[in-house]
Write a protein that holds these residues in place. Structure first.
Motif, PDB file in Angstrom:
ATOM      1  N   THR A   1       5.102   7.683   0.628  1.00 35.38           N
ATOM      2  CA  THR A   1       6.061   8.055  -0.424  1.00 35.38           C
ATOM      3  C   THR A   1       5.571   9.186  -1.311  1.00 35.38           C
ATOM      4  O   THR A   1       4.392   9.500  -1.374  1.00 35.38           O
ATOM      5  CB  THR A   1       6.392   6.826  -1.291  1.00 35.38           C
ATOM      6  N   HIS A   2       6.533   9.833  -1.954  1.00 33.62           N
ATOM      7  CA  HIS A   2       6.251  10.780  -3.042  1.00 33.62           C
ATOM      8  C   HIS A   2       6.755  10.217  -4.356  1.00 33.62           C
ATOM      9  O   HIS A   2       6.512  10.750  -5.407  1.00 33.62           O
ATOM     10  CB  HIS A   2       7.051  12.084  -2.832  1.00 33.62           C
ATOM     11  N   ASP A   3       7.553   9.170  -4.229  1.00 32.93           N
ATOM     12  CA  ASP A   3       8.388   8.710  -5.331  1.00 32.93           C
ATOM     13  C   ASP A   3       7.593   7.888  -6.347  1.00 32.93           C
ATOM     14  O   ASP A   3       7.045   6.836  -6.017  1.00 32.93           O
ATOM     15  CB  ASP A   3       9.509   7.854  -4.710  1.00 32.93           C
ATOM     16  N   PRO A   4       7.506   8.353  -7.605  1.00 35.17           N
ATOM     17  CA  PRO A   4       6.754   7.602  -8.632  1.00 35.17           C
ATOM     18  C   PRO A   4       7.281   6.177  -8.814  1.00 35.17           C
ATOM     19  O   PRO A   4       6.521   5.259  -9.114  1.00 35.17           O
ATOM     20  CB  PRO A   4       6.986   8.410  -9.901  1.00 35.17           C
ATOM     21  N   LEU A   5       8.606   6.015  -8.593  1.00 38.25           N
ATOM     22  CA  LEU A   5       9.203   4.689  -8.710  1.00 38.25           C
ATOM     23  C   LEU A   5       8.563   3.710  -7.727  1.00 38.25           C
ATOM     24  O   LEU A   5       8.404   2.529  -8.000  1.00 38.25           O
ATOM     25  CB  LEU A   5      10.698   4.776  -8.403  1.00 38.25           C
ATOM     26  N   VAL A   6       8.224   4.254  -6.553  1.00 35.76           N
ATOM     27  CA  VAL A   6       7.600   3.426  -5.535  1.00 35.76           C
ATOM     28  C   VAL A   6       6.129   3.200  -5.879  1.00 35.76           C
ATOM     29  O   VAL A   6       5.626   2.084  -5.844  1.00 35.76           O
ATOM     30  CB  VAL A   6       7.731   4.086  -4.135  1.00 35.76           C
TER      31      VAL A   6
ATOM     32  N   ALA B   1       7.087   1.700   5.978  1.00 37.61           N
ATOM     33  CA  ALA B   1       8.253   2.438   5.492  1.00 37.61           C
ATOM     34  C   ALA B   1       7.861   3.888   5.264  1.00 37.61           C
ATOM     35  O   ALA B   1       6.858   4.180   4.613  1.00 37.61           O
ATOM     36  CB  ALA B   1       8.768   1.803   4.202  1.00 37.61           C
ATOM     37  N   ASP B   2       8.657   4.787   5.841  1.00 41.27           N
ATOM     38  CA  ASP B   2       8.367   6.216   5.713  1.00 41.27           C
ATOM     39  C   ASP B   2       9.353   6.841   4.745  1.00 41.27           C
ATOM     40  O   ASP B   2      10.511   7.061   5.092  1.00 41.27           O
ATOM     41  CB  ASP B   2       8.475   6.864   7.101  1.00 41.27           C
ATOM     42  N   GLU B   3       8.878   7.108   3.530  1.00 42.79           N
ATOM     43  CA  GLU B   3       9.726   7.639   2.455  1.00 42.79           C
ATOM     44  C   GLU B   3      11.056   6.896   2.350  1.00 42.79           C
ATOM     45  O   GLU B   3      12.126   7.517   2.422  1.00 42.79           O
ATOM     46  CB  GLU B   3       9.970   9.137   2.693  1.00 42.79           C
TER      47      GLU B   3
ATOM     48  N   VAL C   1       0.845  -1.183   0.000  1.00 41.03           N
ATOM     49  CA  VAL C   1       0.000   0.000   0.000  1.00 41.03           C
ATOM     50  C   VAL C   1       0.884   1.238   0.000  1.00 41.03           C
ATOM     51  O   VAL C   1       1.795   1.362   0.809  1.00 41.03           O
ATOM     52  CB  VAL C   1      -0.906   0.010   1.247  1.00 41.03           C
ATOM     53  N   GLY C   2       0.590   2.133  -0.925  1.00 39.02           N
ATOM     54  CA  GLY C   2       1.312   3.394  -0.941  1.00 39.02           C
ATOM     55  C   GLY C   2       0.432   4.488  -0.355  1.00 39.02           C
ATOM     56  O   GLY C   2      -0.762   4.551  -0.636  1.00 39.02           O
ATOM     57  N   ILE C   3       0.989   5.302   0.485  1.00 33.93           N
ATOM     58  CA  ILE C   3       0.258   6.440   1.017  1.00 33.93           C
ATOM     59  C   ILE C   3       0.954   7.694   0.536  1.00 33.93           C
ATOM     60  O   ILE C   3       2.138   7.923   0.813  1.00 33.93           O
ATOM     61  CB  ILE C   3       0.200   6.417   2.553  1.00 33.93           C
TER      62      ILE C   3
ATOM     63  N   GLY D   1      -0.474  14.425   7.124  1.00 30.13           N
ATOM     64  CA  GLY D   1      -0.805  13.420   8.141  1.00 30.13           C
ATOM     65  C   GLY D   1      -0.358  12.018   7.793  1.00 30.13           C
ATOM     66  O   GLY D   1      -0.681  11.063   8.497  1.00 30.13           O
ATOM     67  N   LYS D   2       0.433  11.871   6.684  1.00 30.82           N
ATOM     68  CA  LYS D   2       0.885  10.549   6.268  1.00 30.82           C
ATOM     69  C   LYS D   2       1.693   9.854   7.361  1.00 30.82           C
ATOM     70  O   LYS D   2       1.413   8.705   7.729  1.00 30.82           O
ATOM     71  CB  LYS D   2       1.789  10.647   5.016  1.00 30.82           C
ATOM     72  N   THR D   3       2.695  10.602   7.872  1.00 30.60           N
ATOM     73  CA  THR D   3       3.586   9.993   8.862  1.00 30.60           C
ATOM     74  C   THR D   3       2.831   9.688  10.150  1.00 30.60           C
ATOM     75  O   THR D   3       3.052   8.644  10.788  1.00 30.60           O
ATOM     76  CB  THR D   3       4.789  10.912   9.121  1.00 30.60           C
TER      77      THR D   3
END
Lengths: 421, 226
Positions: B203-208, B169-171, B38-40, B47-49
Motif C-alpha cells: 500500500t501507499h495509503d496512510p489510512l491503511v 492484498a495489492d493496493e 503487515v504493510g509493505i 519490488g512490492k508486488t
C-alpha cells in the motif's frame, strides 16, 4: 462446477458473436444432415429398385427408341410407344450361349378407365422365370392363358378406386372405350410411380394394338450373373439393330451417380464444417484474449490448468451443440423442401401417371428408365440416427476447435495474465 | 509469541527484459507472524508486488527460499502451487477483479467450487461471508451494479472463502474513496481481531498504514526498515 453456467452466460453476453460463430457450424451440419438424409432415402429406394429390377439380367429393345417420335399428344400427353422387334428375335436370343431364359414383352402407352398408364404384355410363365415375378399383394399373377385378366399396381388401384375382381376398360391410345379386363391381382413395388401400370398377357397386349407377332422388349436371364456383360455383348453382335441394356449396369451407374452426389455433398459439408471450426477457433481465441485478466484472477484464487481448460472447452462445446442443433433443424427443413424442388424440376421424368420419361426412355428404354427416374425422385429420410450423428458431429467440431484455445488459456502464467489490461 | 507463518530467506528475483537483467528483489528476508497485519510500502517499481506475488505462489524467486506454514513453496510444482493458492492464500487486488458475469454471491463461491464443495454448502458459506462484509442484501447483484467499495468487500469475502492462512492484498484501497477505504480497513481489522487472520498489504495509503501492526519499506528491491 461453474463451467456450464459460466459458459452459458459468456455466450449470452455476446449473443451476436455466438450466433455468427455457431452459424458457421450450422451451414456445415445442415449440409451433412441433408446428405445423410438423402443417402438414407436413396438406400431405401435402391432396395425397392433392386427388387423391382430383380429378375431380368438383360433387356433387349429396338435401337430406334420410338416408332413415332413426338407422335400422339406430344411430350407430356400421349407418349410415343417404343419401337418394336420381331418376335422371332426372342427365338434367336434364346439360342445364344449363356442365355438361360427369355421372356418377350410388349409394353404400350394405354388407358385404363380413361387414365393414361403403361401397360405391359407378358408371358406369365417366362416372365416369372426371367424376372422373379411381381410382388403380388392381393390376388394372383396372370394365369398362363389369362386372356382378359389384368394385374394392376396398388397405387393405380387406389387412384381409380378399384377393388380386386372388378373390371376395367383398357384401350391403346386415348379412347375411352376399350376391351374389358378383370383385375385378378395387385402388385406393389414400393415406388408409387411404378405402380401406375398394368400387366396383361402378351397376346392381349398385341391384340389391343393389333401388332401381332411384335415385341417391344425381350427380357433375358443368364445362366450365371457373372456372365451378364459377356452375354449382352454377344447379343448385340449377333442380333442387328437392337439396344442391349443391363439393369445391373444401370444400377451400378445409378449408384455411381449416388456416390458422386454423396462425395459432392460430403465435401461441401466438410469444407463448411472446417471453415466453421476456424470461426470457432477464432472466436475462442478472441474471447480468451479478452478474458486474459479473468483467467489470471481464476488462477490466482486457485484454479488449476484443467479447471481453466474445462471452462473454455465447455464454451466451445456449447457453440458446437448450438450449431449442431440448429444445423439439424435447418437441415430437416431443407431435406423436407428438397424433394419438392426436385420433383418440380423432374416432374416430367417421374410423373406418377404412368407416362414414361421421354428422356430416360430414349436413353434406356425399358426398366433402365425407371432407375434414372428413381434417382431424380430421391426422397430424403430423416432418421434418429442421422440426427444423433449430426448433433454429435457439431459437438465434436466444437470440442476439437476449442482444444487449442482452451489449452492456450490454461497455460497462461497467472502473473502475466493479471498484468494484462 | 505467535507462530511464524511466512519466512522468506534471501529472496532474489531478476527479470530478463530482452538482453537486460532487471533486478526486482535483492536478498530480501522477511518474517510474518500469524495474526499480523503487515504493510509493505515503497515507491512504484521497488519490488512490492513481486514480493507479494512470490508469497502468494504466483511467481517464483530466482534465488532464495520461502516457507509458508512450514512448506517451502519454491519447491512446489505448478499444480501444487495452484492448490496452495486455493487453500492457503486469499488474494485481493487493486481493481477488485471480480468475474463480471457472476453475481457477488457466485464470485464468493468460486474458490469453494474449485474445492469441490457441494452447492448448498458453498451457497451458505458464501452468504455468511457476504454477511460478514455487510453485503448480504447485495448478493444477487453483478459487479457492475456495485460501487467500488462494495466490489472490494466482495473481493475480500472471496479471498476468505477457503479460510486461508494469509490474505494478500495489492493496493486494495488504491481505487477507493477514503470512506470506502476506511470501511474496507475496518473489515480487515475486525477479521484480524476476531479470527486472528493474517494480512499482508502492499500500500501507499496512510489510512491503511495506520491500521498495520508492522510496516516494511522496500526500495530498489531491498527491505529498508522493519
Amino acid at each position: 462446477m461453474f463451467s456450464w453456467s459460466l459458459a452459458v452466460r459468456n455466450l449470452k453476453r455476446r449473443r451476436l458473436r455466438t450466433a455468427l460463430t455457431a452459424s458457421g457450424i450450422v451451414v456445415g451440419i445442415s449440409m451433412m444432415f441433408i446428405l445423410l438424409s438423402l443417402v438414407s432415402g436413396m438406400e431405401t429406394q435402391a432396395r425397392s429398385l433392386a427388387r423391382a429390377l430383380g429378375g431380368a439380367d438383360i433387356t433387349v429393345s429396338n435401337s430406334t427408341s420410338f416408332r413415332d417420335r413426338m407422335g400422339g399428344g406430344g411430350f407430356f400427353g400421349a407418349l410415343p410407344s417404343p419401337s418394336t422387334l420381331d418376335a422371332s428375335i426372342a427365338e434367336t436370343i434364346s439360342g445364344i450361349p449363356g442365355v438361360y431364359a427369355v421372356s418377350p414383352q410388349f409394353s404400350l402407352s394405354g388407358s385404363i378407365n380413361g387414365r393414361r398408364v403403361t401397360v405391359y404384355g407378358v408371358e406369365p410363365a417366362s416372365y416369372e422365370i426371367v424376372t422373379g415375378g411381381l410382388n403380388i399383394v392381393e390376388g394372383r399373377f396372370l394365369s398362363e392363358n389369362g386372356d382378359g385378366e389384368i394385374v394392376m399396381g396398388k397405387a393405380l388401384m387406389d387412384f381409380l378406386n378399384l377393388t380386386l375382381g372388378q373390371t376395367v376398360s383398357l384401350s391403346a391410345g386415348q379412347e375411352e372405350e376399350g376391351r374389358i379386363f378383370t383385375v385378378v391381382g395387385v402388385f406393389e413395388t414400393g415406388m408409387i410411380f411404378q405402380e401406375y401400370a398394368g400387366y396383361v398377357t402378351l397376346a392381349d397386349a398385341q391384340n389391343i394394338t393389333g401388332e401381332h407377332g411384335l415385341l417391344t422388349q425381350i427380357l433375358v436371364k443368364c445362366e450365371d450373373p457373372s456372365i451378364v456383360s459377356d452375354v449382352a455383348s454377344l447379343i448385340s453382335s449377333t442380333v442387328p439393330d437392337v439396344r442391349v441394356t443391363t439393369p445391373t449396369a444401370t444400377i451400378q451407374q445409378a449408384s455411381q451417380m449416388l456416390n458422386t452426389l454423396t462425395m459432392f455433398f460430403a465435401t461441401i459439408g466438410l469444407v463448411a464444417l472446417f471453415a466453421g471450426s476456424f470461426g470457432v477457433i477464432n472466436t475462442m481465441i478472441m474471447s480468451i484474449t479478452e478474458r486474459t485478466r479473468e483467467i489470471g484472477v481464476l488462477k490466482a484464487i486457485g484454479a488449476k490448468n484443467h479447471d481453466i481448460m474445462k471452462i473454455f472447452l465447455v464454451e466451445s462445446l456449447l457453440i458446437g451443440l448450438i450449431g449442431g442443433g440448429v444445423g439439424v433443424a435447418v437441415g430437416s427443413i431443407l431435406a423436407y423442401v428438397f424433394p419438392m424442388l426436385t420433383s418440380g424440376l423432374f416432374a416430367a421424368g417421374a410423373s406418377p401417371f404412368g407416362m414414361r420419361n421421354p428422356f430416360s426412355s430414349a436413353v434406356n428404354p425399358g426398366l433402365g428408365g425407371r432407375a434414372a427416374s428413381t434417382i431424380m425422385f430421391a426422397t430424403p429420410a430423416i432418421t434418429p440416427l442421422n440426427i444423433a450423428i449430426c448433433f454429435s458431429l457439431g459437438a465434436l467440431v466444437g470440442i476439437l476447435a476449442g482444444l487449442y484455445p482452451a489449452w492456450r488459456a490454461s497455460r497462461m502464467k497467472p502473473v502475466e495474465a493479471l498484468r494484462h489490461v | 509469541m505467535s507462530k511464524l507463518i511466512v519466512r522468506a530467506i534471501d529472496l532474489s528475483k531478476v527479470y530478463r527484459r530482452g538482453k537486460v537483467n532487471v533486478p526486482a528483489l535483492n536478498n530480501v528476508n522477511l518474517q510474518v507472524s500469524s495474526g499480523e497485519i503487515v504493510g509493505i510500502m515503497g515507491p512504484s517499481g521497488s519490488g512490492k508486488t513481486t514480493l507479494l506475488n512470490i508469497i502468494g505462489g504466483l511467481d517464483k524467486p530466482t534465488l532464495g527460499k520461502i516457507f509458508v506454514d512450514g512448506v517451502d513453496i519454491t519447491s512446489l510444482n505448478e499444480k501444487d502451487l495452484a492448490d496452495y493458492r486455493l487453500k492457503k492464500v486469499g488474494f485481493v487486488f487493486q481493481f477488485y477483479n471480480l468475474i463480471p458475469i457472476l453475481t457477488a454471491l457466485e464470485n464468493v463461491e468460486i474458490p469453494l467450487a474449485l474445492m469441490g464443495a457441494p452447492k448448498d454448502e458453498r451457497r451458505e458459506r458464501a452468504l455468511n461471508l457476504l454477511r460478514m462484509v455487510g453485503l448480504e442484501n447485495r448478493a444477487d447483484h453483478k459487479p457492475d451494479e456495485l460501487s467500488g467499495g462494495e466490489q472490494q468487500r466482495v473481493a475480500i469475502a472471496r479471498a476468505l472463502a477457503n479460510n486461508p492462512s494469509i490474505v494478500l492484498a495489492d493496493e486494495p484501497t488504491g481505487d477507493l474513496d477514503s470512506k470506502s477505504a476506511m470501511a474496507f480497513m475496518k473489515i480487515v481489522r475486525d477479521l484480524n481481531r476476531r479470527n486472528d487472520q493474517t494480512f499482508i498489504i502492499v500500500t501507499h495509503d496512510p489510512l491503511v498504514v495506520e491500521q498495520c501492526t508492522k510496516i516494511y519499506t522496500i526500495r530498489d528491491g531491498r527491505i529498508e526498515s522493519a
